[in-house]
Scaffold this motif. Structure first.
Motif, mmCIF file in Angstrom:
data_model
loop_
_atom_site.group_PDB
_atom_site.id
_atom_site.type_symbol
_atom_site.label_atom_id
_atom_site.label_comp_id
_atom_site.label_asym_id
_atom_site.label_seq_id
_atom_site.Cartn_x
_atom_site.Cartn_y
_atom_site.Cartn_z
ATOM 1 N N ILE A 13 -8.626 10.767 -2.578
ATOM 2 C CA ILE A 13 -10.060 10.879 -2.347
ATOM 3 C C ILE A 13 -10.497 12.261 -2.807
ATOM 4 C CG2 ILE A 13 -11.895 10.923 -0.617
ATOM 5 C CD1 ILE A 13 -8.787 9.142 0.298
ATOM 6 N N GLN A 14 -11.525 12.310 -3.620
ATOM 7 C CA GLN A 14 -12.097 13.571 -4.078
ATOM 8 C C GLN A 14 -13.475 13.680 -3.427
ATOM 9 O OE1 GLN A 14 -13.605 14.016 -8.225
ATOM 10 N NE2 GLN A 14 -12.023 15.602 -8.328
ATOM 11 N N VAL A 15 -13.664 14.705 -2.613
ATOM 12 C CA VAL A 15 -14.911 14.872 -1.875
ATOM 13 C C VAL A 15 -15.818 15.845 -2.620
ATOM 14 C CG1 VAL A 15 -15.925 15.662 0.298
ATOM 15 C CG2 VAL A 15 -13.770 14.380 0.316
ATOM 16 N N VAL A 16 -17.071 15.439 -2.813
ATOM 17 C CA VAL A 16 -18.087 16.293 -3.414
ATOM 18 C C VAL A 16 -19.299 16.320 -2.491
ATOM 19 C CG1 VAL A 16 -17.305 15.953 -5.789
ATOM 20 C CG2 VAL A 16 -19.018 14.417 -4.826
ATOM 21 N N GLN A 17 -20.025 17.418 -2.527
ATOM 22 C CA GLN A 17 -21.181 17.577 -1.653
ATOM 23 C C GLN A 17 -22.442 17.087 -2.363
ATOM 24 O OE1 GLN A 17 -21.186 20.806 1.163
ATOM 25 N NE2 GLN A 17 -23.245 21.377 0.458
ATOM 26 N N TYR A 18 -23.274 16.340 -1.645
ATOM 27 C CA TYR A 18 -24.478 15.707 -2.203
ATOM 28 C C TYR A 18 -25.351 16.668 -2.991
ATOM 29 C CZ TYR A 18 -28.853 13.101 -2.417
ATOM 30 O OH TYR A 18 -29.987 12.463 -2.858
ATOM 31 N N ASP A 19 -25.606 17.848 -2.463
ATOM 32 C CA ASP A 19 -26.563 18.745 -3.121
ATOM 33 C C ASP A 19 -26.031 19.332 -4.422
ATOM 34 O OD1 ASP A 19 -24.717 20.539 -1.978
ATOM 35 O OD2 ASP A 19 -26.264 21.928 -1.290
ATOM 36 N N GLU A 20 -24.730 19.214 -4.679
ATOM 37 C CA GLU A 20 -24.120 19.852 -5.844
ATOM 38 C C GLU A 20 -23.871 18.916 -7.023
ATOM 39 O OE1 GLU A 20 -20.586 21.557 -4.183
ATOM 40 O OE2 GLU A 20 -21.689 23.192 -3.220
ATOM 41 N N VAL A 21 -24.150 17.630 -6.865
ATOM 42 C CA VAL A 21 -23.851 16.659 -7.921
ATOM 43 C C VAL A 21 -25.102 15.866 -8.270
ATOM 44 C CG1 VAL A 21 -21.397 16.474 -7.368
ATOM 45 C CG2 VAL A 21 -23.026 14.940 -6.264
ATOM 46 N N ALA A 57 0.852 -1.202 0.000
ATOM 47 C CA ALA A 57 0.000 0.000 0.000
ATOM 48 C C ALA A 57 0.882 1.244 0.000
ATOM 49 C CB ALA A 57 -0.921 -0.002 1.214
ATOM 50 N N GLY A 58 0.494 2.211 -0.793
ATOM 51 C CA GLY A 58 1.254 3.454 -0.890
ATOM 52 C C GLY A 58 2.310 3.438 -1.977
ATOM 53 N N GLU A 59 2.608 2.278 -2.520
ATOM 54 C CA GLU A 59 3.639 2.160 -3.550
ATOM 55 C C GLU A 59 3.108 2.462 -4.946
ATOM 56 O OE1 GLU A 59 6.866 1.490 -2.799
ATOM 57 O OE2 GLU A 59 6.228 1.534 -0.716
ATOM 58 N N THR A 60 1.781 2.460 -5.117
ATOM 59 C CA THR A 60 1.226 2.572 -6.463
ATOM 60 C C THR A 60 0.392 3.834 -6.680
ATOM 61 O OG1 THR A 60 -0.711 1.286 -5.796
ATOM 62 C CG2 THR A 60 1.158 0.065 -6.745
ATOM 63 N N ALA A 61 0.469 4.814 -5.795
ATOM 64 C CA ALA A 61 -0.311 6.042 -5.972
ATOM 65 C C ALA A 61 0.123 6.750 -7.253
ATOM 66 C CB ALA A 61 -0.124 6.965 -4.772
ATOM 67 N N ASP A 62 -0.848 7.336 -7.950
ATOM 68 C CA ASP A 62 -0.516 8.131 -9.122
ATOM 69 C C ASP A 62 -1.377 9.390 -9.138
ATOM 70 O OD1 ASP A 62 -3.009 7.579 -10.357
ATOM 71 O OD2 ASP A 62 -2.206 5.851 -11.404
ATOM 72 N N ARG A 63 -1.186 10.217 -10.136
ATOM 73 C CA ARG A 63 -1.866 11.520 -10.177
ATOM 74 C C ARG A 63 -3.349 11.433 -10.464
ATOM 75 N NH1 ARG A 63 0.291 15.368 -14.310
ATOM 76 N NH2 ARG A 63 -1.499 16.443 -13.492
ATOM 77 N N HIS A 64 -3.808 10.451 -11.231
ATOM 78 C CA HIS A 64 -5.173 10.462 -11.738
ATOM 79 C C HIS A 64 -6.124 9.491 -11.056
ATOM 80 C CE1 HIS A 64 -3.869 13.207 -14.813
ATOM 81 N NE2 HIS A 64 -2.852 12.411 -15.066
ATOM 82 N N ARG A 65 -5.631 8.374 -10.588
ATOM 83 C CA ARG A 65 -6.511 7.362 -9.990
ATOM 84 C C ARG A 65 -7.085 7.895 -8.679
ATOM 85 N NH1 ARG A 65 -3.239 2.817 -9.819
ATOM 86 N NH2 ARG A 65 -2.336 3.714 -7.959
ATOM 87 N N HIS A 66 -8.398 7.848 -8.545
ATOM 88 C CA HIS A 66 -9.056 8.326 -7.340
ATOM 89 C C HIS A 66 -10.499 7.837 -7.323
ATOM 90 C CE1 HIS A 66 -10.537 11.242 -10.284
ATOM 91 N NE2 HIS A 66 -11.532 11.484 -9.440
ATOM 92 N N PHE A 67 -11.203 8.115 -6.253
ATOM 93 C CA PHE A 67 -12.640 7.919 -6.248
ATOM 94 C C PHE A 67 -13.284 9.151 -5.646
ATOM 95 C CE2 PHE A 67 -11.691 6.507 -2.005
ATOM 96 C CZ PHE A 67 -12.831 6.775 -1.251
ATOM 97 N N GLY A 68 -14.525 9.419 -6.080
ATOM 98 C CA GLY A 68 -15.278 10.567 -5.591
ATOM 99 C C GLY A 68 -16.188 10.130 -4.472
ATOM 100 N N LEU A 69 -16.041 10.745 -3.326
ATOM 101 C CA LEU A 69 -16.840 10.415 -2.152
ATOM 102 C C LEU A 69 -17.861 11.521 -1.940
ATOM 103 C CD1 LEU A 69 -17.228 8.524 0.268
ATOM 104 C CD2 LEU A 69 -15.545 9.896 1.481
ATOM 105 N N VAL A 70 -19.129 11.166 -1.911
ATOM 106 C CA VAL A 70 -20.206 12.129 -1.720
ATOM 107 C C VAL A 70 -20.468 12.281 -0.225
ATOM 108 C CG1 VAL A 70 -22.616 12.685 -2.235
ATOM 109 C CG2 VAL A 70 -21.233 11.450 -3.925
ATOM 110 N N VAL A 71 -20.513 13.536 0.228
ATOM 111 C CA VAL A 71 -20.774 13.812 1.653
ATOM 112 C C VAL A 71 -21.930 14.795 1.769
ATOM 113 C CG1 VAL A 71 -18.366 13.403 2.311
ATOM 114 C CG2 VAL A 71 -19.122 15.737 1.779
#
Length: 152
Positions: free
Chosen positions: A110-118, A63-77
């Motif tokens: 992790i990319q955080v987005v707000q529920y009401d905006e998406v 873990a931590g050895e394969t981080a890159d610039r583009h891979r992520h997931f969007g978490l809705v809060v």
């Protein structure tokens, strides 16, 4: 892509699985920023509940050895400002991407987005079960309406 018949449609994400160095430390890290019930735990994994979805954090020696610039997931809060304050309080550096992006200690972005905006939407009965009363901005409702998915 060939059009060779019926195909299943993607309808959502059941869960996201991430590699972490230590499941207990991951639970503490994510718990310092987000509020969630724990769906389950093993000796090497923890499952963080998000209503009808979950985040699976599993130990991986690499873990931590394969981080890159583009891979992520969007978490809705429900409240992105709370996340911003928690990140600052915990000393977690935000990424300079124009949004609310950060990396966990193992390099997962992790990319955080707000529920009401998406356009992402939970069914009313799921929101009720999560004890949430959330609305959408006009822009998010317009996105849904353009796809024939606006709430009635």
């Amino acid at each position: 892509m060939s059009d060779d018949g019926d195909r299943a449609r993607m309808v959502g994400i059941n869960h996201v699985a991430l590699s972490v160095g230590d499941a207990g430390e991951a639970r503490e890290f994510y718990g310092s920023i987000f509020d969630f019930p724990v769906r389950g735990e093993t000796d090497s994994a923890v499952f963080l509940d998000m209503g009808d979805q979950f985040l699976a954090l599993s130990e991986d020696a690499d873990a931590g050895e394969t981080a890159d610039r583009h891979r992520h997931f969007g978490l809705v809060v429900d409240d992105a400002e709370l996340v911003e304050r928690r990140l600052e309080a915990e000393g977690v550096e935000r990424l300079d991407r124009g949004g609310l992006d950060f990396r966990d200690p193992w390099g997962n972005r992790i990319q955080v987005v707000q529920y009401d905006e998406v356009q992402f939407t939970k069914a009313g009965h799921v929101l009720d079960g999560m004890d949430l009363d959330l609305d959408k901005t006009d822009a998010a409702l317009d996105e849904l309406a353009a796809k024939g998915m606006a709430p009635e």
